[in-house]
Design a protein around this motif. Structure first.
Motif, PDB file in Angstrom:
ATOM      1  N   PRO A 298       0.816  -1.226   0.000  1.00  0.00           N
ATOM      2  CA  PRO A 298       0.000   0.000   0.000  1.00  0.00           C
ATOM      3  C   PRO A 298       0.845   1.270   0.000  1.00  0.00           C
ATOM      4  CG  PRO A 298      -0.097  -1.078   2.148  1.00  0.00           C
ATOM      5  CD  PRO A 298       0.578  -2.032   1.213  1.00  0.00           C
ATOM      6  N   ALA A 299       2.029   1.213   0.612  1.00  0.00           N
ATOM      7  CA  ALA A 299       2.893   2.410   0.639  1.00  0.00           C
ATOM      8  C   ALA A 299       3.311   2.788  -0.776  1.00  0.00           C
ATOM      9  CB  ALA A 299       4.118   2.150   1.506  1.00  0.00           C
ATOM     10  N   ILE A 300       3.733   1.800  -1.549  1.00  0.00           N
ATOM     11  CA  ILE A 300       4.180   2.059  -2.928  1.00  0.00           C
ATOM     12  C   ILE A 300       3.007   2.548  -3.787  1.00  0.00           C
ATOM     13  CG2 ILE A 300       5.035   0.923  -5.027  1.00  0.00           C
ATOM     14  CD1 ILE A 300       6.663  -0.925  -3.063  1.00  0.00           C
ATOM     15  N   TYR A 301       1.858   1.881  -3.658  1.00  0.00           N
ATOM     16  CA  TYR A 301       0.693   2.278  -4.443  1.00  0.00           C
ATOM     17  C   TYR A 301       0.290   3.717  -4.122  1.00  0.00           C
ATOM     18  CZ  TYR A 301      -3.975   2.155  -6.520  1.00  0.00           C
ATOM     19  OH  TYR A 301      -5.100   2.426  -7.283  1.00  0.00           O
ATOM     20  N   GLU A 302       0.223   4.040  -2.835  1.00  0.00           N
ATOM     21  CA  GLU A 302      -0.185   5.386  -2.412  1.00  0.00           C
ATOM     22  C   GLU A 302       0.811   6.436  -2.895  1.00  0.00           C
ATOM     23  OE1 GLU A 302      -2.650   8.144  -0.154  1.00  0.00           O
ATOM     24  OE2 GLU A 302      -2.947   6.119  -0.957  1.00  0.00           O
ATOM     25  N   ALA A 303       2.095   6.143  -2.747  1.00  0.00           N
ATOM     26  CA  ALA A 303       3.124   7.120  -3.116  1.00  0.00           C
ATOM     27  C   ALA A 303       3.090   7.425  -4.605  1.00  0.00           C
ATOM     28  CB  ALA A 303       4.499   6.588  -2.720  1.00  0.00           C
ATOM     29  N   VAL A 304       3.002   6.377  -5.420  1.00  0.00           N
ATOM     30  CA  VAL A 304       3.069   6.572  -6.875  1.00  0.00           C
ATOM     31  C   VAL A 304       1.750   7.124  -7.412  1.00  0.00           C
ATOM     32  CG1 VAL A 304       3.427   5.427  -9.090  1.00  0.00           C
ATOM     33  CG2 VAL A 304       4.846   4.802  -7.126  1.00  0.00           C
ATOM     34  N   SER A 305       0.622   6.590  -6.944  1.00  0.00           N
ATOM     35  CA  SER A 305      -0.678   7.024  -7.490  1.00  0.00           C
ATOM     36  C   SER A 305      -1.001   8.465  -7.089  1.00  0.00           C
ATOM     37  CB  SER A 305      -1.797   6.088  -7.029  1.00  0.00           C
ATOM     38  OG  SER A 305      -1.934   6.144  -5.619  1.00  0.00           O
ATOM     39  N   ARG A 306      -0.554   8.889  -5.925  1.00  0.00           N
ATOM     40  CA  ARG A 306      -0.853  10.238  -5.441  1.00  0.00           C
ATOM     41  C   ARG A 306       0.312  11.202  -5.609  1.00  0.00           C
ATOM     42  NH1 ARG A 306      -6.016  10.803  -2.218  1.00  0.00           N
ATOM     43  NH2 ARG A 306      -6.865   8.713  -2.405  1.00  0.00           N
ATOM     44  N   ASN A 307       1.437  10.681  -6.105  1.00  0.00           N
ATOM     45  CA  ASN A 307       2.651  11.503  -6.238  1.00  0.00           C
ATOM     46  C   ASN A 307       3.004  12.151  -4.893  1.00  0.00           C
ATOM     47  OD1 ASN A 307       4.875  12.667  -7.407  1.00  0.00           O
ATOM     48  ND2 ASN A 307       3.739  14.380  -8.307  1.00  0.00           N
ATOM     49  N   LYS A 308       2.935  11.323  -3.823  1.00  0.00           N
ATOM     50  CA  LYS A 308       3.221  11.774  -2.455  1.00  0.00           C
ATOM     51  C   LYS A 308       4.264  10.847  -1.841  1.00  0.00           C
ATOM     52  CE  LYS A 308       0.042  15.018  -1.222  1.00  0.00           C
ATOM     53  NZ  LYS A 308       0.296  16.227  -0.458  1.00  0.00           N
ATOM     54  N   LYS A 309       5.196  11.428  -1.147  1.00  0.00           N
ATOM     55  CA  LYS A 309       6.235  10.621  -0.507  1.00  0.00           C
ATOM     56  C   LYS A 309       5.674   9.920   0.724  1.00  0.00           C
ATOM     57  CE  LYS A 309       9.996  12.802  -0.309  1.00  0.00           C
ATOM     58  NZ  LYS A 309      10.397  12.315  -1.635  1.00  0.00           N
ATOM     59  N   ILE A 310       6.020   8.624   0.877  1.00  0.00           N
ATOM     60  CA  ILE A 310       5.683   7.876   2.081  1.00  0.00           C
ATOM     61  C   ILE A 310       6.987   7.560   2.818  1.00  0.00           C
ATOM     62  CG2 ILE A 310       4.590   5.819   3.054  1.00  0.00           C
ATOM     63  CD1 ILE A 310       2.554   7.462   1.601  1.00  0.00           C
ATOM     64  N   VAL A 311       7.022   7.875   4.091  1.00  0.00           N
ATOM     65  CA  VAL A 311       8.201   7.582   4.917  1.00  0.00           C
ATOM     66  C   VAL A 311       7.984   6.259   5.632  1.00  0.00           C
ATOM     67  CG1 VAL A 311       9.488   8.287   6.989  1.00  0.00           C
ATOM     68  CG2 VAL A 311       8.903   9.978   5.227  1.00  0.00           C
ATOM     69  N   ILE A 312       9.007   5.407   5.620  1.00  0.00           N
ATOM     70  CA  ILE A 312       8.991   4.168   6.404  1.00  0.00           C
ATOM     71  C   ILE A 312      10.142   4.252   7.398  1.00  0.00           C
ATOM     72  CG2 ILE A 312       9.308   1.666   6.359  1.00  0.00           C
ATOM     73  CD1 ILE A 312       7.993   1.673   3.599  1.00  0.00           C
ATOM     74  N   SER A 313       9.801   4.155   8.679  1.00  0.00           N
ATOM     75  CA  SER A 313      10.814   4.284   9.729  1.00  0.00           C
ATOM     76  C   SER A 313      10.959   2.970  10.482  1.00  0.00           C
ATOM     77  CB  SER A 313      10.416   5.399  10.711  1.00  0.00           C
ATOM     78  OG  SER A 313      11.377   5.516  11.742  1.00  0.00           O
ATOM     79  N   THR A 314      12.215   2.554  10.700  1.00  0.00           N
ATOM     80  CA  THR A 314      12.499   1.343  11.479  1.00  0.00           C
ATOM     81  C   THR A 314      13.354   1.730  12.686  1.00  0.00           C
ATOM     82  OG1 THR A 314      14.611   0.720  10.481  1.00  0.00           O
ATOM     83  CG2 THR A 314      12.629   0.099   9.282  1.00  0.00           C
ATOM     84  N   TYR A 315      13.383   0.841  13.664  1.00  0.00           N
ATOM     85  CA  TYR A 315      14.204   1.093  14.858  1.00  0.00           C
ATOM     86  C   TYR A 315      15.629   0.593  14.661  1.00  0.00           C
ATOM     87  CZ  TYR A 315      15.725   0.954  19.754  1.00  0.00           C
ATOM     88  OH  TYR A 315      16.424   1.135  20.927  1.00  0.00           O
ATOM     89  N   THR A 316      15.763  -0.568  14.011  1.00  0.00           N
ATOM     90  CA  THR A 316      17.088  -1.183  13.871  1.00  0.00           C
ATOM     91  C   THR A 316      17.630  -1.027  12.449  1.00  0.00           C
ATOM     92  OG1 THR A 316      16.069  -3.317  13.315  1.00  0.00           O
ATOM     93  CG2 THR A 316      16.620  -2.929  15.625  1.00  0.00           C
TER      94      THR A 316
END
Length: 935
Positions: A298-316
């Protein structure tokens, strides 16, 4: 290169040639004209029993060496092989030390050949290798290694490795070779002749290497930025998921053995729904869900279809690497349209080429680790595309050197500077701006949040994986730290005027002369007083804490002291002395800043001179001001935010090794105001967010409003009912009413009994290092160490990943772990059959942050135990429980030594927060019988 190389590998009875351990096998391989031309191999009789550990490792028994010759019988033949040659070994000090020890004992002359150490050369020439043991390099370089830990096989492997290393050396650019020649005299390997030959060959070569960017004597891999084109998607999200998840979808096509997991698609759809509704979401995805792929889709679909950056944050960083190296390449196969991913970390992760170029010139004071680090960095720069130091493993004190040359230390660079266009950090920022998906870490995400979103590119939606760590990371980043070593390192890097450190070198620069208003005498006087005051202050803090702890009779028996302080409540007579010392140190540091500011004038007035030194001055003054600011916040000002300040130290450590901390007690309001209210949709996911199917604890601690919050629990596809047995003995000593030694003895007896049933393959989780240490030494006395490999965190040498690898290498292993082993350790399959949890993982009640939060709950009329201690312990327990079952084929026992899980009224919070599994609560004897039957 037509030199003669003689490669040696030894198997011995132990690690110390002066112990005296003895050689039991010799393997020698001869290389001439770049080909293996001969070999020599023999067993040797050590005239003593071979330890069981060595037999397990090598397969060599007492019977193998019983009729073998003694070393003195083969000494002349062995020595002759090394005539007119390089001596080569994988860790030369070990092999040469043993050879020369045996030669001396046998009356022969010792070897004084030029040496090549393939460990050292591999570190320099393959700095990105995951490790530098022979087996690790064999895997990395795809070299066949048939019989590890046998001398002739290891010698052949080392010989093949040497030929690859020499070939790699030939491929280095002229500039890199020139720098390595300058560093060679501080290395262990005698590579001067080899480097000189290659240096001369390149000097007369007219070939230009288009893959390299050469600037100011540094050779770097040539990089070009390609601006990605934006894509358009004309399919619905449902159809997009159908094409991936359903029968004959791309999952089936690109993932061998793929089995559809309903929870995975459910998670993807939940995230998409949250994005569309502009809601935040808490999603607990149990082990085996495949949550990384589930949220990436869903992150990739949302980012590309809406031309909006999605941030994914991890702890490690481990999960970041997994996403970039495994999941993202798979996503490019699964998804029918192109998308772009970037990774952005804090400035301290990226090397500054500007700084590195300048420190390369000064190697007169280099120790071995610094010289090795410089050599590794030189080769790495010809290969790296990121400049991210996490790509390589530096020697221990190499990281101290690296801190001086990270982008974090360089200040602002003029965008017109040639270094700016080559800056790895700036390049990472450009890629982050252009990416559809930006991967970062919780620390940078929080730093960005508390710096008014100046560091990360603009975003409205984010997915936070390992979200159970967000609260502590935000607290740590909003708080501050200060310690003795930090301050002294800052001062030592600046130095006196007559030392060869930063200031001494700066004062030798051409624009500065005696006409400028800078008094060397004043500087050295104030500098000396500042260093003395730092030492005095931290010794005073150490003594003060010890005295306060002794008064309250709460001195830690584990050697670790944590003392929460509040200026208004401290002993006035002593605390006023400490505050006066802080004031004095602040004045000295301000005086040093004032003196440094007078040095900027020569560089300002000399316009033809480079801005490097102005930037250095500014960065140095900022570092000193930062110390002043932190001391004032800790000792001289009252915070508007309710917070907790504390001191940590080791009772057996140096009397000035004191660490100061400050954190907010409650971060929820800050997160609510500065994060969740300013973002459209934040998805928080983890395997451990709920307690008894309720998300209220996580929701409150993070400051999430229920109005625009979705929650979902994605169940595991694993059959826990059939795969796991939870066993709790009812006859262990009650630790509250008996000695800790009695309890530890019962734990060790259970470990020994279970290890016989499971053939080792046990992970034992402790809540305190002190308890772990006692158990380890008792086990070492009572367990058959010739049968079981006993590995203990903090006692056995090596990092967490190294201990885990050792655990998996030996078929019958028992691993004792604490702290970091409760999560993030993945040991699938038959390597792990039993998980023992020694105590329920409650936080120590006297930890300063816990104490402060408890007091706040008490003041609000709430129970600190049920509001804080219990929920945190349940989350931690769930993390530990999750270590056992990592795939559909895993089977095992979870053995909990702490009967409170059954007897205490709160015990059901633990059992009802993990998947439903069969529970046996009985005597240890009956549990062992049941375990044996089940296996």
């Amino acid at each position: 290169m037509n030199e003669r190389f003689v490669v040696v590998d030894l198997e011995t009875t132990g690690h110390s040639p002066v112990n005296p351990d003895k050689i039991i096998e010799v393997g020698i391989v001869v290389i001439e004209n770049n080909d293996i031309t001969g070999e020599f191999s023999t067993f040797l009789n050590p005239n003593r029993p071979i330890p069981a550990f060595i037999t397990n490792l090598t397969g060599i028994t007492d019977a193998d060496v019983y009729e073998a010759p003694a070393f003195r019988d083969k000494a002349a033949e062995i020595t002759a092989l090394f005539e007119n040659s390089y001596l080569v070994a994988h860790n030369v000090p070990f092999d040469l030390g043993f050879l020369n020890g045996e030669l001396a004992a046998s009356g022969f002359s010792q070897l004084h050949n030029p040496v090549l150490d393939t460990v050292e050369l591999a570190r320099i020439l393959y700095p990105q290798a995951p490790g530098f043991k022979l087996g690790q390099l064999a895997d990395y370089l795809d070299i066949t290694h048939k019989a590890p830990h046998r001398a002739i096989a290891d010698a052949h492997m080392t010989a093949k490795l040497l030929l690859i290393l020499l070939q790699k050396l030939k491929q280095l650019p002229y500039e890199t070779i020139a720098h390595l020649l300058n560093l060679e005299k501080r290395l262990n390997s005698d590579v001067h002749a080899i480097l000189s030959e290659q240096h001369q060959a390149l000097a007369f070569s007219s070939d230009e290497n288009e893959q390299m960017d050469i600037y100011r004597g540094l050779a770097m891999k040539a990089l070009t930025d390609v601006k990605p084109e934006k894509q358009h998607i004309d399919t619905s999200f449902g159809s997009y998921l159908d094409g991936i998840y359903e029968v004959e979808g791309t999952m089936e096509q690109y993932m061998p053995g793929y089995e559809k997991r309903n929870g995975q698609r459910e998670m993807s759809e939940t995230i998409f729904d949250a994005f569309q509704a502009k809601n935040h979401a808490l999603i607990e995805a149990e082990t085996g869900t495949g949550k990384s792929l589930a949220y990436l889709l869903p992150a990739i679909y949302e980012a590309v279809s809406r031309n909006k950056k999605i941030v994914i944050s991890t702890y490690t960083t481990q999960l970041q690497s997994q996403l970039l190296d495994e999941e993202i390449p798979l996503m490019h196969q699964l998804v029918s349209f192109p998308f772009h991913v970037a990774l952005l970390k804090g400035k301290q992760h990226y090397i500054s080429l500007d700084k590195f170029e300048r420190v390369l010139a000064s190697e007169e004071s280099d120790n071995y680790d610094v010289a090795l680090t410089k050599a590794m960095l030189l080769v790495w720069l010809t290969e790296t595309e990121t400049g991210d130091i996490d790509e390589i493993q530096l020697p221990s004190s190499g990281y101290l050197f690296y801190r001086q040359i990270s982008t974090d230390t360089e200040g602002a660079i003029d965008p017109s500077s040639p270094w700016f266009s080559r800056s790895y950090y700036q390049r990472a920022r450009r890629k982050a701006q252009q990416a559809d998906i930006l991967i970062t870490n919780h620390a940078l995400l929080c730093t960005d949040m508390f710096n008014d979103y100046q560091l990360l590119p603009s975003y409205d939606k984010a997915i936070i994986d390992e979200a159970h760590h967000l609260e502590e990371t935000a607290s740590r980043n909003y708080g501050l730290t200060l310690n003795y070593v930090q301050i002294q390192n800052t001062l030592n890097q600046i130095g006196r005027t007559d030392e060869g450190n930063w200031l001494g070198k700066l004062l030798m620069k051409p624009p500065i002369d005696d006409s400028y208003d800078f008094s060397k005498t004043d500087w050295n006087d104030i500098f000396g007083k500042a260093k003395y005051e730092v030492d005095d202050l931290f010794r005073m803090l150490f003594q003060y804490v010890v005295e306060q702890k002794q008064k309250s009779k709460s001195l830690s028996d584990t050697g670790r002291i944590q003392y929460r302080f509040d200026g208004e409540k401290e002993d006035p007579a002593q605390w006023e002395v400490i505050v006066e010392m802080v004031n004095r140190l602040s004045f000295y540091l301000r005086d040093l800043i004032h003196l440094l500011s007078s040095l900027s004038q020569p560089f300002v007035s000399n316009h033809s001179f480079n801005d490097y030194y102005l930037e250095d001055l500014k960065t140095t003054m900022e570092a000193l001001q930062s110390i002043i600011d932190r001391m004032e916040q800790l000792f001289l000002t009252d915070d508007n935010h309710p917070g907790v300040k504390w001191i940590e130290m080791e009772t057996r450590g140096a009397r000035n090794a004191v660490y100061l901390y400050s954190e907010p007690i409650d971060i929820s309001t800050l997160l609510a105001d500065d994060f969740f209210s300013r973002k459209e949709s934040i998805i928080l996911t983890s395997a451990t967010l709920s307690i008894r199917n309720s998300f209220s604890f996580s929701q409150k601690r993070l400051g999430l409003s229920p109005e625009n919050l979705m929650t979902a629990k994605i169940h595991s596809p694993f059959s826990y009912q059939n795969q796991v047995q939870l066993m709790i003995p009812d006859d262990f000593p009650d630790i509250r009413h008996s000695t800790i030694d009695g309890f530890i003895q019962a734990v060790c007896e259970a470990i020994i009994s279970l290890s016989d049933i499971t053939d080792g393959r046990m992970l034992v989780l402790f809540t305190s290092y002190d308890m772990l240490r006692k158990a380890y030494y008792l086990l070492r006395e009572t367990i058959d160490t010739s049968q079981y490999m006993l590995i203990a965190q903090g006692i056995s040498s090596g990092s967490r990943s190294r201990l885990k690898k050792n655990f998996q290498t030996f078929s019958q292993s028992i691993l004792l772990g604490t702290s970091s082993f409760w999560e993030g350790v993945d040991i699938p399959g038959q390597d792990l059959s039993c998980l023992m949890i020694v105590r329920l993982p409650f936080q120590p009640p006297n930890h300063p942050v816990y104490e402060a939060k408890s007091n706040q709950f008490k003041n609000e009329g709430k129970s600190p135990f049920f509001e804080l201690a219990l929920p945190n312990a349940v989350i931690r327990f769930k993390q530990g429980f999750g270590r056992l079952i990592r795939s559909t084929d895993d089977r095992g026992i979870v053995f909990v030594c702490d009967a409170r899980i059954m007897k205490a009224r709160y015990g059901k919070y633990f059992t009802e927060s993990i998947p439903a599994v069969p529970i046996t609560h009985d005597s240890t004897k009956l549990i062992m019988k049941r375990a044996e039957e089940w296996f």
